[in-house]
Design a protein around this motif. Structure first.
Motif: not given
Length: 297
Positions: A64-68, A221-223, A256-259, A267-278
């Motif tokens: 589920l996470a950003d591979p990079a 969300y096609k917007m 909010a619940h949907t997001l 469902a949104i894609g492979r995302v990460s909420l933090e990086t070592p730099e952030s």
């Protein structure tokens, strides 16, 4: 709103974990690959360092996470003394099969008759510890649920004659120091629903995703999402999905619940909420603000 959640059973679990650590050779800490630092319990680090135990950090939900970003976190963790880190999905049998040989390699002195590797599996609520236990043992031995704090007591089980596992309840810590950590944990469903307001958590999540993955949100969300902030995103999701309250206004709560659900499910894609730099920037900013506050008092 600062998010805090430390039910009574977690305090008892912490005391029991401290006792068990004395008879442990290796700690497996299960983390959420999308927020590896925020999902690392400082109490785990404190306990294992006190007993000088090595730790295998498992970045679970790596699918589920950003591979990079995950690769950057592996480099960061593996540069630390006493730490070995791998990224897996606990639902993937081939990924899980890598764990026992790694454990044996990290404590080679525990090998042979009467000297099984004693492993304690630790982590925050709802991060996948019970799924890992079940997959390792190839049978259902731990309750699995989509709510935090399903496991409330320790259990000890033999993986084979050379390895014994102790599963522990999911534990947060008494005070979440960094507000962003609380929001990341809440967004990832590690916090009980009574300790958060979904609209606030979704607004934080929306701000992070808009900054890092706007194209994923636009596709999901096609917007168009240009110019939106987290609150505006949840409102637009509600409008796009036809989620309304009486009078025809968009239902921000359902938006909010949907997001949140779309993030948690991938469902949104492979995302990460933090990086070592952030993470570094966030810690420096927080410490800087505290120093200013101290000087003004």
């Amino acid at each position: 709103m600062a998010i805090q959640w430390f039910p009574g059973h977690m305090n008892a679990a912490r005391r029991k974990a401290a006792e068990t650590m004395e008879m442990t050779d290796l700690v497996i800490e299960v983390l959420d690959a999308r927020l590896p630092a925020a999902s690392s319990n400082p109490m785990v680090e404190e306990l294992r360092r006190h007993r000088q135990r090595p730790v295998l950090k498992i970045l679970n939900k790596s699918d589920l996470a950003d591979p990079a970003v995950t690769r950057a976190w592996l480099d960061d963790f593996n540069a630390r003394p006493g730490v070995h880190a791998v990224a897996i999905s606990c639902k993937n049998p081939s990924d899980v099969a890598r764990i026992p040989p790694l454990c044996q390699k990290l404590v080679p002195h525990r090998n042979g008759p009467g000297k099984p590797v004693r492993i304690m599996i630790m982590g925050i609520p709802n991060v996948g510890k019970s799924t890992l236990m079940n997959m390792l043992l190839k049978r259902r031995v731990a309750a699995v649920g989509d709510e935090p704090a399903v496991t409330k007591s320790q259990q000890r089980l033999y993986l084979n004659k050379n390895m014994v596992l102790t599963d522990t309840p999911g534990m947060l810590w008494p005070k979440i120091v960094y507000p962003d950590d609380g929001y990341m944990l809440a967004a990832s469903h590690a916090v009980g629903v009574n300790a958060l307001i979904e609209e606030e958590v979704a607004a934080f999540l929306g701000d992070v995703l808009l900054a890092r993955y706007p194209e994923y949100l636009a596709a999901r969300y096609k917007m168009p999402v240009e110019g939106l902030d987290g609150i505006g995103l949840t409102e637009m999701i509600a409008r796009k999905r036809g989620l309304k309250i009486r009078g025809g206004e968009p239902d921000i709560e359902k938006g909010a619940h949907t997001l949140l659900q779309d993030y948690r499910s991938g469902a949104i894609g492979r995302v990460s909420l933090e990086t070592p730099e952030s993470r570094r920037v966030m810690l420096e900013s927080f410490d800087g603000e505290n120093q200013k506050t101290d000087k003004n008092e």
